[in-house]
Scaffold this motif. Sequence first.
Motif, PDB file in Angstrom:
ATOM      1  N   LEU B 276    -111.087 -31.352  75.354  1.00 32.86           N
ATOM      2  CA  LEU B 276    -111.411 -30.905  74.007  1.00 32.86           C
ATOM      3  C   LEU B 276    -112.232 -29.624  74.038  1.00 32.86           C
ATOM      4  CD1 LEU B 276    -111.108 -31.634  71.047  1.00 32.86           C
ATOM      5  CD2 LEU B 276    -113.289 -32.820  71.171  1.00 32.86           C
ATOM      6  N   GLN B 277    -113.241 -29.610  74.912  1.00 30.69           N
ATOM      7  CA  GLN B 277    -114.081 -28.423  74.989  1.00 30.69           C
ATOM      8  C   GLN B 277    -113.294 -27.192  75.381  1.00 30.69           C
ATOM      9  OE1 GLN B 277    -117.168 -29.974  77.656  1.00 30.69           O
ATOM     10  NE2 GLN B 277    -118.624 -29.682  75.984  1.00 30.69           N
ATOM     11  N   MET B 278    -112.378 -27.371  76.330  1.00 31.61           N
ATOM     12  CA  MET B 278    -111.612 -26.209  76.774  1.00 31.61           C
ATOM     13  C   MET B 278    -110.663 -25.727  75.696  1.00 31.61           C
ATOM     14  SD  MET B 278    -110.912 -26.902  80.813  1.00 31.61           S
ATOM     15  CE  MET B 278    -110.177 -25.343  81.206  1.00 31.61           C
ATOM     16  N   ILE B 294    -103.452 -20.325  72.177  1.00 32.61           N
ATOM     17  CA  ILE B 294    -104.318 -21.277  72.885  1.00 32.61           C
ATOM     18  C   ILE B 294    -103.837 -21.448  74.317  1.00 32.61           C
ATOM     19  CG2 ILE B 294    -105.120 -23.652  72.974  1.00 32.61           C
ATOM     20  CD1 ILE B 294    -104.849 -23.779  69.981  1.00 32.61           C
ATOM     21  N   ALA B 295    -102.517 -21.600  74.455  1.00 34.84           N
ATOM     22  CA  ALA B 295    -101.970 -21.790  75.797  1.00 34.84           C
ATOM     23  C   ALA B 295    -102.290 -20.593  76.690  1.00 34.84           C
ATOM     24  CB  ALA B 295    -100.464 -22.005  75.713  1.00 34.84           C
ATOM     25  N   MET B 296    -102.098 -19.408  76.171  1.00 35.86           N
ATOM     26  CA  MET B 296    -102.393 -18.213  76.978  1.00 35.86           C
ATOM     27  C   MET B 296    -103.855 -18.177  77.373  1.00 35.86           C
ATOM     28  SD  MET B 296     -99.569 -16.703  77.471  1.00 35.86           S
ATOM     29  CE  MET B 296    -100.061 -15.151  78.152  1.00 35.86           C
ATOM     30  N   ALA B 297    -104.724 -18.573  76.471  1.00 35.17           N
ATOM     31  CA  ALA B 297    -106.155 -18.544  76.785  1.00 35.17           C
ATOM     32  C   ALA B 297    -106.542 -19.641  77.773  1.00 35.17           C
ATOM     33  CB  ALA B 297    -106.960 -18.675  75.495  1.00 35.17           C
ATOM     34  N   LEU B 298    -105.858 -20.780  77.694  1.00 41.44           N
ATOM     35  CA  LEU B 298    -106.187 -21.879  78.596  1.00 41.44           C
ATOM     36  C   LEU B 298    -105.823 -21.566  80.041  1.00 41.44           C
ATOM     37  CD1 LEU B 298    -105.230 -25.181  76.736  1.00 41.44           C
ATOM     38  CD2 LEU B 298    -107.460 -24.546  77.608  1.00 41.44           C
ATOM     39  N   GLU B 299    -104.776 -20.800  80.190  1.00 39.84           N
ATOM     40  CA  GLU B 299    -104.342 -20.488  81.550  1.00 39.84           C
ATOM     41  C   GLU B 299    -105.430 -19.742  82.302  1.00 39.84           C
ATOM     42  OE1 GLU B 299    -100.661 -18.349  81.328  1.00 39.84           O
ATOM     43  OE2 GLU B 299     -99.541 -20.206  81.644  1.00 39.84           O
ATOM     44  N   THR B 304    -117.394 -24.872  82.432  1.00 33.39           N
ATOM     45  CA  THR B 304    -118.453 -25.687  83.028  1.00 33.39           C
ATOM     46  C   THR B 304    -118.599 -26.968  82.230  1.00 33.39           C
ATOM     47  OG1 THR B 304    -119.585 -23.647  83.560  1.00 33.39           O
ATOM     48  CG2 THR B 304    -120.856 -25.667  83.769  1.00 33.39           C
ATOM     49  N   THR B 305    -118.440 -28.089  82.916  1.00 32.41           N
ATOM     50  CA  THR B 305    -118.465 -29.366  82.210  1.00 32.41           C
ATOM     51  C   THR B 305    -119.897 -29.809  81.946  1.00 32.41           C
ATOM     52  OG1 THR B 305    -118.621 -30.725  84.183  1.00 32.41           O
ATOM     53  CG2 THR B 305    -116.424 -30.033  83.508  1.00 32.41           C
ATOM     54  N   LEU B 306    -120.010 -30.893  81.212  1.00 27.67           N
ATOM     55  CA  LEU B 306    -121.306 -31.488  80.920  1.00 27.67           C
ATOM     56  C   LEU B 306    -122.072 -31.828  82.190  1.00 27.67           C
ATOM     57  CD1 LEU B 306    -120.884 -34.096  78.077  1.00 27.67           C
ATOM     58  CD2 LEU B 306    -122.219 -32.017  78.060  1.00 27.67           C
ATOM     59  N   GLY B 308    -122.177 -30.067  84.739  1.00 29.34           N
ATOM     60  CA  GLY B 308    -122.602 -28.853  85.423  1.00 29.34           C
ATOM     61  C   GLY B 308    -121.614 -28.356  86.447  1.00 29.34           C
ATOM     62  N   GLU B 309    -120.429 -28.919  86.430  1.00 33.63           N
ATOM     63  CA  GLU B 309    -119.443 -28.516  87.432  1.00 33.63           C
ATOM     64  C   GLU B 309    -118.466 -27.524  86.816  1.00 33.63           C
ATOM     65  OE1 GLU B 309    -116.921 -31.705  88.382  1.00 33.63           O
ATOM     66  OE2 GLU B 309    -115.710 -30.503  89.772  1.00 33.63           O
ATOM     67  N   GLU B 310    -117.966 -26.607  87.642  1.00 34.66           N
ATOM     68  CA  GLU B 310    -116.977 -25.677  87.105  1.00 34.66           C
ATOM     69  C   GLU B 310    -115.587 -26.181  87.427  1.00 34.66           C
ATOM     70  OE1 GLU B 310    -116.981 -21.013  87.188  1.00 34.66           O
ATOM     71  OE2 GLU B 310    -115.633 -21.775  88.757  1.00 34.66           O
ATOM     72  N   ILE B 311    -114.768 -26.313  86.383  1.00 30.83           N
ATOM     73  CA  ILE B 311    -113.391 -26.747  86.613  1.00 30.83           C
ATOM     74  C   ILE B 311    -112.452 -25.619  86.233  1.00 30.83           C
ATOM     75  CG2 ILE B 311    -113.938 -29.163  86.248  1.00 30.83           C
ATOM     76  CD1 ILE B 311    -112.803 -29.011  83.492  1.00 30.83           C
ATOM     77  N   TRP B 312    -111.262 -25.663  86.813  1.00 35.74           N
ATOM     78  CA  TRP B 312    -110.334 -24.537  86.679  1.00 35.74           C
ATOM     79  C   TRP B 312    -108.939 -25.001  86.307  1.00 35.74           C
ATOM     80  CZ3 TRP B 312    -106.849 -22.715  90.937  1.00 35.74           C
ATOM     81  CH2 TRP B 312    -106.166 -21.523  90.586  1.00 35.74           C
ATOM     82  N   MET B 313    -108.339 -24.330  85.311  1.00 36.06           N
ATOM     83  CA  MET B 313    -106.972 -24.659  84.895  1.00 36.06           C
ATOM     84  C   MET B 313    -106.042 -23.645  85.539  1.00 36.06           C
ATOM     85  SD  MET B 313    -104.671 -26.299  83.209  1.00 36.06           S
ATOM     86  CE  MET B 313    -105.607 -27.393  82.171  1.00 36.06           C
ATOM     87  N   ARG B 314    -105.274 -24.115  86.489  1.00 32.24           N
ATOM     88  CA  ARG B 314    -104.404 -23.204  87.227  1.00 32.24           C
ATOM     89  C   ARG B 314    -103.234 -22.747  86.363  1.00 32.24           C
ATOM     90  NH1 ARG B 314    -102.208 -24.808  93.092  1.00 32.24           N
ATOM     91  NH2 ARG B 314    -100.979 -26.378  91.979  1.00 32.24           N
ATOM     92  N   PRO B 315    -103.017 -21.436  86.278  1.00 33.92           N
ATOM     93  CA  PRO B 315    -101.948 -20.944  85.392  1.00 33.92           C
ATOM     94  C   PRO B 315    -100.538 -21.260  85.891  1.00 33.92           C
ATOM     95  CG  PRO B 315    -103.013 -19.115  86.543  1.00 33.92           C
ATOM     96  CD  PRO B 315    -103.800 -20.334  86.856  1.00 33.92           C
TER      97      PRO B 315
END
Lengths: 410, 369, 316
Positions: B276-278, B294-299, B304-306, B308-315
């Motif tokens: 949701l946050q992303m 939205i899709a283009m921006a998500l790629e 940074t999650t609650l 404190g970790e950084e997660i990545w959406m691979r394009p």
Amino acid sequence: MIPKLAIWSGFLVILLVLPQLFDSILAISILNQMCIAVVFGLSYNMLLGQGGMLSFGHAVYFGLGGFMAVHALVMIEFETLYFSVILIPLVGGLFGLLAAMFIGSFSTRKAGTVFAMISLGIGELIAASSLIFTDFFGGEAGVSGDRTFGPPLFGVDFARDVEVYYLAATWVFIATFFMYLFTQTPAGRMANAVRDNPERAEFIGYSARRVRFITFCAAGLFAGIAGGLFAMNYEIVTEENLNAATSGRVLLTAYIGGLGYFTGPIIGAVVLTLMNSLLSNYTELWMMYLGIMFVLTVMFLPRGFAGFIMMHQVAWFHGKLKTLALPYLITGLPALLGLIGGIALVEMTHTEEETFHFLGISLDPSSTTAWIVLGTVTIVGISGTRLSLKQLRSAWESANTPPSDGGAIK
Amino acid sequence: MKQIQFAAYYFFNSRGGILDGRPIEIVPLDNKQSPTETQLQFRRAVAEGIQIIFQGNSSAVANTLNSTITRHNRRNPGQEVLQINYSAVDPILTEDQCSFWHFRFDAHAVMKLEVLTDFIAMNEDIGKVYIIGQDYSFGQVVSDTSVAMLEEKRPDIEIVGNEFHPIGQVKDFTPYVTKIVASDADAVITGNFGADMVSLARSIIDSGLEIPIYTFYAAYDGITATLGEDARNQVYLVHNETSNPIPTEERKEFIRAFKAANPDNDVTQPRITNALQMVVAAMEKTGSTDPYDIAMALEDMRHTTLSGEEIWMRPDDHQIFQSLHISVHTDEGIEFDADNSGFGLFSEFHIPAEETIRETSCRMRRPRR
Amino acid sequence: MLDIFFFATLNGLVTGLLLFMLASGLTLIFSMMGVLNFAHASFYMLGAYFAYSISSYLGFWAGLLVAPIIVGILGALVERYGLRHVHRHGHVAELVFTFGLAFLIEELVQFFWGRDTKNYQQPDVLDFPLFTLFGQEFSAYRGFMIFISMAIFIGLYFTLTRSRIGIIIQAAITHPTTVASLGHNVPLIFMGVFGIGSALAGLAGVIAGPVLTTFPGMAIVLGSIVFVIVVIGGLGSLAGAFIASLMIGLLQSYAIASDVGMPDLLELLGVSFERSHPLNDLWTLTLPQIAPILPFLLLVLMLIFRPTGLLGKREE
């Protein structure tokens, strides 16, 4: 008597006109569902209503027909085969027929409980096998297809749901027509005879077993057509379409609509589809209401909705139908009140929110006044209904007795 | 459902909404886990103008939704719909059947098995492994991948059993347990979910077997409570985001707030919050609610999650990458329990996001705009 | 090998006896009314749920005592106000009624108790291994299950054949009008038998709940198997139901325990197929994979070759 031609033309007109009246995406989707349910329900009625064969595994032919139809769609897409997709329901029908011929060869030997149990066993076996033989059945994700790759029919490629509706409606008309025709043929009449008295049927020279077999195959054919329509509409068929729940649902449809009347399953299909689609949007408990309605129908309306309507035939003959209007109203109003109160109570126990919204009124579930009010409404409704039943009963009796001037038919 | 509604409320609606004050409306649609019903509800969603669909349970449903959305988007340009998948872990959705309009916010089965087999490989005491699972695509992926990965990491480990059973049909797992005992296994791996999971675990524990059971779904929804005391330190779960210990005060606050509003439910899927946050971040970044934007921006988005970790959406394949944890069912060190039972999940091992990245066979076709 | 065989037999026995508890009630009801009660497994489920709720407050043993009684009363009420009413509309209507009832009960259970699995635990006093053999424990609770099931069978047998009420019931099954003319209240007997049958199902639920998991799908999982047993054993035969229950319980247990399958058969014949062969699913089939659906295969075969079942008395 209304001439049959008028009825059939009226049916056709209604089919053609409905999407013009209800043209939202949701409405078309519901209409498509109804078409599928109508054909499926009618095919089941051939088995149970006409042939007296209670089957708990009829979804097998629906599902198998559907699977074959989707595979045909896939073959069209990849050009292994190439023909117009309007014939897809026929593909489903033929495969359903094939399956019915195979299974019917051993399952129609006896009727009654034995037949019912075999159908249950076969149904469970095939549903379970469908998860094992994933090449044909696609596992739990089922098989998907795309209906737009066939040769276009007058420029229509069936991408839009409303185009699928007209195809479905055509098939509904054809299927209904042929199923009705079946009831008028010697085969159909003999099915009735075998249902009522197999021994006697044998005495006049017909093999009960063969008649049952023919009826069974015919039912399988039309169930397969319904499966093909399903494949066209949803472009996906899964194990779910073969399982006991689907078999159960078609039993529900036919029974609530009314066995023993040709139009019964049509009514049942329409009512159930509406409940399924619309009611589920308003309440999570719609399945429970469906269950209650089913049990009540079996207990008090054993001939279904169609039967209920047909019960008024005699009164209509005597021209006394209008006399029932007021008594029905007098009973109907408190009944409706009781129903609303009851539903509100049930829904309120189930809601987890702060305020409970029902028919535009907001209530507070934690306040005892709300409960007392609803409880009183329900009780008043139910008592009112019980008290008014007497006058309804006497009105019914007088409506059903021939008028004193002796002439029944005017 | 409650989790996403609460997340929408907690993060956005209670703070003035998004994109200059517009509230997020979460419309619940019940698909009864059925692919057919999914299609119907999808049409209803389209009729109501909904363009973003969050969906989780059942890979079968996710697959159906994926095909349906792909078809719909192709046939109705300008009215596209986006699929945010937060729980369906069939790898195929970000491999052979990847789609521009589908984003997965959970690590898929193979990634999870990577961490699981790492954990098993580290354990010197395990020499024989028994694999048992439901007979369907996910169960088969678990089986095939476990065998392959264990072969690679610890060739000395012997696979003493590879069993499939029909979903939801087995009433009593004791006969299967008999085989497990007879095989002398030191560990059990299973991808089972639901009643099959809890039945299997109970049968194993009831028969006196004290070997570790490695699972994907043996917690929450009444399962933790039913496993209870007997399963302490024996049942393991692979998942993303720890349940205990929680690294940041921010996330603890969130869980407490959720519990206060929904005392009978747990935060079982923190990835819903991430998703949701992303999605909202994508909307804010492009200033638009159009699915394509939205899709283009998500790629390629990093978030940074609650915790404190950084997660990545691979394009390349629209797959999220985050750290994965192996937690154990226990009552020690549990600040946030499951099913109000006193028992919960405690993280024993994890690997960071970078180590979960794998190649993909996805060749995504992007729409032209 | 011996260890697997021993435990497989024991497991099969436990399952078979539990199935018999359900099948016995169903057979009695069928003998009485000629209708197969689809809602029978639903009473089983209700037994488990009631026992769960009662045991949460008063302990397992209170649940064991009270839950079957509640279910039995419910069953009697269903017979009196539901089934009897529908009876005049024929056999099909009765079947459909019980079918609808099964559906309704499942929805009601979800309404009152929710959809998740319930934490219904065995009593602590039985939570110890009765014996340990070949490295596997056999819990005392399972021994308890065997004990109760056997007690029920013996009790039922002696009640039906030796006690006065049992003989009246047996007579009412085959000659209801004669028994009525002798002055017995046959409808009351019917109601009582239905109630007892349902109570038995409820008792099975109370006992099986902790072991087979208490969740809304539990009726479906067991329900169809019980029908299979009743039909295979022979509609109306209690002894047949007993044999069939054990047979199915043991068959499933052995099928799961074995590891044989099509690959072994093919190897025997010296044939092999590629993985890409269209019927690959068939060639890789193993017995444990299909074990839970073997009863249905048996059902279909039995109905084709011997529709009256093993010891069937009542022919439709």
